[in-house]
Design an enzyme around this catalytic site. Structure first.
Site, PDB file in Angstrom:
ATOM      1  N   LYS A  55       0.817  -1.208   0.000  1.00 25.10           N
ATOM      2  CA  LYS A  55       0.000   0.000   0.000  1.00 25.10           C
ATOM      3  C   LYS A  55       0.852   1.261   0.000  1.00 25.10           C
ATOM      4  CE  LYS A  55      -0.641  -0.778   4.756  1.00 25.10           C
ATOM      5  NZ  LYS A  55      -1.025  -0.712   6.033  1.00 25.10           N
ATOM      6  N   THR A  56       1.915   1.275   0.771  1.00 21.45           N
ATOM      7  CA  THR A  56       2.761   2.459   0.756  1.00 21.45           C
ATOM      8  C   THR A  56       3.440   2.588  -0.601  1.00 21.45           C
ATOM      9  OG1 THR A  56       3.118   2.159   3.109  1.00 21.45           O
ATOM     10  CG2 THR A  56       4.598   3.671   1.976  1.00 21.45           C
ATOM     11  N   ASP A 241      -0.576   8.584   4.576  1.00 25.33           N
ATOM     12  CA  ASP A 241      -0.321   7.159   4.776  1.00 25.33           C
ATOM     13  C   ASP A 241      -0.859   6.748   6.145  1.00 25.33           C
ATOM     14  OD1 ASP A 241       0.622   4.674   4.198  1.00 25.33           O
ATOM     15  OD2 ASP A 241       2.707   5.094   4.748  1.00 25.33           O
ATOM     16  N   GLU A 242      -1.199   5.492   6.300  1.00 27.88           N
ATOM     17  CA  GLU A 242      -1.685   4.976   7.592  1.00 27.88           C
ATOM     18  C   GLU A 242      -2.838   5.830   8.137  1.00 27.88           C
ATOM     19  OE1 GLU A 242      -0.536   2.164   8.396  1.00 27.88           O
ATOM     20  OE2 GLU A 242       1.649   2.027   8.251  1.00 27.88           O
ATOM     21  N   GLN A 272      -5.538  -2.666  11.023  1.00 31.27           N
ATOM     22  CA  GLN A 272      -4.239  -2.419  11.646  1.00 31.27           C
ATOM     23  C   GLN A 272      -4.245  -1.173  12.519  1.00 31.27           C
ATOM     24  OE1 GLN A 272      -0.577  -3.225   9.339  1.00 31.27           O
ATOM     25  NE2 GLN A 272      -1.957  -3.641   7.635  1.00 31.27           N
ATOM     26  N   ARG A 623       3.518  -9.578   9.900  1.00 24.23           N
ATOM     27  CA  ARG A 623       4.881  -9.127   9.568  1.00 24.23           C
ATOM     28  C   ARG A 623       5.670 -10.250   8.937  1.00 24.23           C
ATOM     29  NH1 ARG A 623       3.673  -4.909   8.649  1.00 24.23           N
ATOM     30  NH2 ARG A 623       1.616  -5.791   9.003  1.00 24.23           N
TER      31      ARG A 623
END
Length: 791
Positions: A55-56, A241-242, A272, A623
DNA sequence: CCCTGTGTCGTCATT
DNA sequence: CGACACAGGG
């Protein structure tokens, strides 16, 4: 250091010519969904993306695409992240995609970006350019002082709680007056009293706290529509972002900025969201489509990171939560290893098993140490793991805990410098006025403080005219006078001397040098090296750009965290689950899966809190690329007492078809699903077939790593970097602490033995060890012998 | 005024 | 267990 803080010229670059070659390059590595997100350049866009979906990367490519198509020039783009590391990576990747067309683009964390904006507009809100930024510790200190002044009992209500309460009020944009009217209960009423005093104290000190860095811009924009308009005009494209981690202030800021061109692009994953405790509001992302009805929503559901088994486990975790957006993850990495669950007797036992597994995989499979991450819920858990790794000379680094800029010696130097730049900075003044001790004790300081407040001046002003304070003895006046002379001298030198020379001289003259040289301990040496490194960092920074001054340096470093380092050593990484967000590793250990620890006891009462813990588990599990290890310990030291634990409820929730216990059995027996007695599972990870892993490890994992360069500093590379030792030697700064007479040790050749005596230090240290049988006493150099303590 | 020893307390995660 | 506050002697 300087590389971390990128300043670019604010001048708008002229329009950019389209670069079709770059466009192709930008789109070529993307899947269909990602491409859709990248090319949707008009209007609001929300990218809902699961872990490992790139996504980033997608956001990065979108920015590059805007530049390559000529839709925007760098000057018109702002991208906001939560860590400096994320920002740096984003900028680097954009540069890789479009070359040097990024000058003037703002890419940074919320906090540093708006600090930078404030620097330009600060006059409008009545601060001066050289404002100090107060971190949480400073804020706490101010709160405490104000509580004392207001004669509030700090036993009944803790300054820490008050500080947190003020902070969350500010995050929700509740001002002092409004807060007072709605306060009820002991803590809130105390807070209502302290809040206005706290704000006034910050103002007097020409200081902003973390929350102000976001709150003040909102107020500024409300108060000065012209200024808001300027930035709305400028930033035609806003990226965040996020987004699930944004709090209310950030939400409002985004709204204000994007109201101009309506090109707001956010990326996030509601699953998340793990920062509710610091004000993150998950409803920001959940209601994006309501806030921006013409929004384009793109879902990235393909996971490129993890094997099917890991993903199945992760899904089964998050499925337990009620609140979430619809999203189904999939991968084409079929199967993979099962997730291995290990039960340990104690936290030491757990640490040992982790360490053994790491060495086993590293030796047999040729994995790098940097392929491993060990995650835990609380920082305190790192100790046992550290000890186990150190014992076996496994290089490791810890992310989090106290970062470089939070070390005492660093904060001391920074406080001196902050005082030079901003004499009103009372927290800094009080920090250094009697450090190193120069005869200005608590009483004297109090008298100076009183004089200052009676005469309505800053504390520094009182220091300047210390002779007028008649409550002070001559001796005290002299002591304060000497301090004043030093500070004044360097204040006047500030504009003429290079900052690194200035800092070096100041450190010397203020007595910090001799303070650190007084005793020749390892600790002091390390501190001194840290100070040197800081000085180098300042020099590097101020040389890096025209508008990089000492003042901006001091503002920027307050906002740096441990995650922002730039080394890439081959070490095992230890960190909290929170710190792991956004990172990926081939092999991940999640430790301490015990009821009361993970989830924390406190969080088990509220559904929302429990769900946040679960999301945290989800973040940790996702992760992992290839292998995931879960573990828990029956006994664990907490508060210096041993506690007996049961395994985490999370282990009873997960899909047990992808989990294997260390003993080889199933996680749960079909019949008694909730039985927590697992049989024979105290064996170590080693019990499994060692070759199984090699057979199944993908070769591709090495190259996928390149994308996410892990760039965090090593615990002791900080201290070793200036004495020039190689990057390989990490971590052992405490010496061979465990090898003392009387302990039993294991030697690779001689077997078990008992330490008789130890001589020498550091590399020369030797031990006499008595081994059984016909071996007898042996004199061993500890540097080579690799003794393992076994009791 | 400064240092040291003793006792008290608590601890989740962080820009 | 460890950070930190406070009391008392140097």
């Amino acid at each position: 250091m300087a590389r971390r803080i990128q300043l670019s010229s604010p001048s708008p670059s002229s329009s950019v010519d389209p670069d079709s070659e770059a466009q192709e390059r930008i789109l070529s590595g993307l899947n269909e969904d990602q491409r859709a997100a990248v090319t949707a350049t008009d209007g609001p866009v929300m990218i809902i993306a699961g872990p490992g979906s790139g996504k980033t990367r997608t956001l990065t490519h979108r920015i590059a695409y805007l530049l390559a198509t000529g839709k925007a020039n760098p000057y018109q783009i702002i991208a906001l992240t939560f860590t400096n590391k994320a920002a740096r990576e984003m900028r680097e990747r954009v540069q890789r995609l479009v070359g040097d067309r990024t000058r003037g683009m703002w890419v940074g964390t919320f906090h540093s970006s708006f600090a930078r904006l404030l620097r330009r507009e600060i006059d409008a809100i009545g601060y001066s350019q050289d404002f100090s930024i107060y971190d949480t510790d400073d804020s706490k200190k101010i709160v405490k002082q104000q509580m004392n002044r207001l004669q509030l009992n700090t036993d009944e209500v803790k300054p820490r709680s008050v500080q947190r309460t003020i902070s969350s009020a500010k995050n929700q944009m509740v001002g002092p007056q409004e807060y007072t009217s709605m306060a009820h209960g002991r803590l809130q009423e105390a807070t209502a009293k302290v809040y206005p005093a706290y704000e006034a104290a910050l103002k007097r000190a020409n200081a902003l706290d973390f929350d102000d860095l976001l709150l003040k811009p909102v107020q500024l924009f409300n108060q000065e529509p012209k200024i808001l308009e300027k930035y709305q005009q400028r930033w035609q494209y806003v990226h965040i972002d996020e987004y699930q981690d944004t709090n209310h202030v950030q939400y409002v800021l985004a709204k204000q900025l994007a109201a101009g061109h309506k090109n707001l692009c956010v990326v996030g994953d509601d699953a998340q969201s793990i920062y509710a405790f610091r004000g993150a509001d998950i409803s920001n992302i959940l209601s994006f489509e309501r806030d921006y009805p013409d929004a384009t929503t793109v879902r990235l559901e393909r996971n490129y990171r993890s094997t099917e088994n890991i993903l199945t486990l992760a899904d089964s975790i998050i499925d337990q939560n009620e609140d979430q957006l619809d999203k189904t993850l999939w991968t084409d990495k079929d199967g993979g290893e099962k997730v291995l669950l290990t039960e340990a007797l104690s936290e030491k036992d757990e640490a040992k098993k982790v360490e053994q597994k790491i060495r086993d995989l590293q030796l047999r499979e040729g994995l790098e140490y940097s392929d491993f991450a060990v995650l835990y819920r609380t920082n305190a858990q790192s100790r046992a793991l550290e000890e186990a790794l150190r014992r076996e000379n496994v290089p490791y680094r810890i992310i989090g805990g106290t970062s470089f800029y939070q070390r005492k010696e660093i904060k001391d130097v920074l406080a001196y410098l902050k005082l030079l730049v901003n004499p009103n900075d009372r927290a800094s003044l009080e920090r250094v006025i009697n450090y190193p001790t120069r005869g200005i004790g608590a009483k004297t300081q109090e008298r100076v403080r009183n004089y200052a407040s009676q005469n309505d001046m800053s504390m520094w002003q009182a220091v300047e005219q210390v002779e007028q304070i008649d409550t002070l003895s001559t001796r005290a006046k002299n002591a304060v006078g000497r301090f004043r002379a030093i500070i004044a001298k360097y204040m006047s030198k500030m504009d003429s001397a290079p900052v690194d020379d200035l800092t070096r001289d100041l450190i010397q003259e203020a007595g910090m040098l001799s303070e650190l040289r007084k005793e020749h301990t390892r600790e002091n040496l390390r501190r001194w090296e840290n100070v040197q490194e800081l000085v180098n960092g300042i020099a590097e920074y101020t040389a890096s750009a025209d508008n990089a001054t000492l003042s901006t340096f001091l503002q920027e470093v307050t906002l740096l965290t441990d995650l922002d380092g730039d080394d890439d050593p081959n070490t095992v990484t230890l960190m909290t689950l929170h710190a792991s967000k956004g990172l990926e590793y081939p092999v991940v250990f999640i430790t301490g899966l015990e009821e009361g620890l993970f989830p924390l006891a406190k969080a088990t009462q509220e559904r929302t809190e429990l769900e946040e813990e679960r999301r945290l588990f989800y973040v940790g599990a996702t992760r992992a690329e290839e292998r995931l290890f879960l573990s828990w310990a029956r006994n664990r030291y907490r508060y210096g007492k041993q506690e007996h634990n049961t395994r985490s409820r999370f282990l009873d929730e997960i899909d047990d078809s992808v989990v294997q216990t260390a003993g080889g059995g199933r996680l749960r027996q079909k019949k008694n699903r909730f039985s927590s007695s697992s049989k024979g599972s105290t064996e170590s990870y080693d019990d499994m077939d060692p070759h199984y892993y090699r057979k199944n490890l993908r070769k591709g994992s090495g190259s996928s790593k390149k994308g996410t360069r892990r760039t965090t500093r090593t615990v002791s590379s900080k201290s070793s970097s200036s004495n020039g030792s190689s990057g390989r030697r990490v971590v052992y700064d405490e010496g061979e602490g465990q090898i003392v007479p009387g302990v039993r040790v294991q030697h690779s050749k001689f077997g078990e033995g008992k330490v008789q005596s130890v001589e020498g230090e550091g590399d020369r240290a030797t031990a006499v060890v008595f081994f059984g049988g016909d071996i007898g006493n042996k004199k061993l150099k500890l540097k080579y012998a690799r003794l393992r303590v076994i009791g």
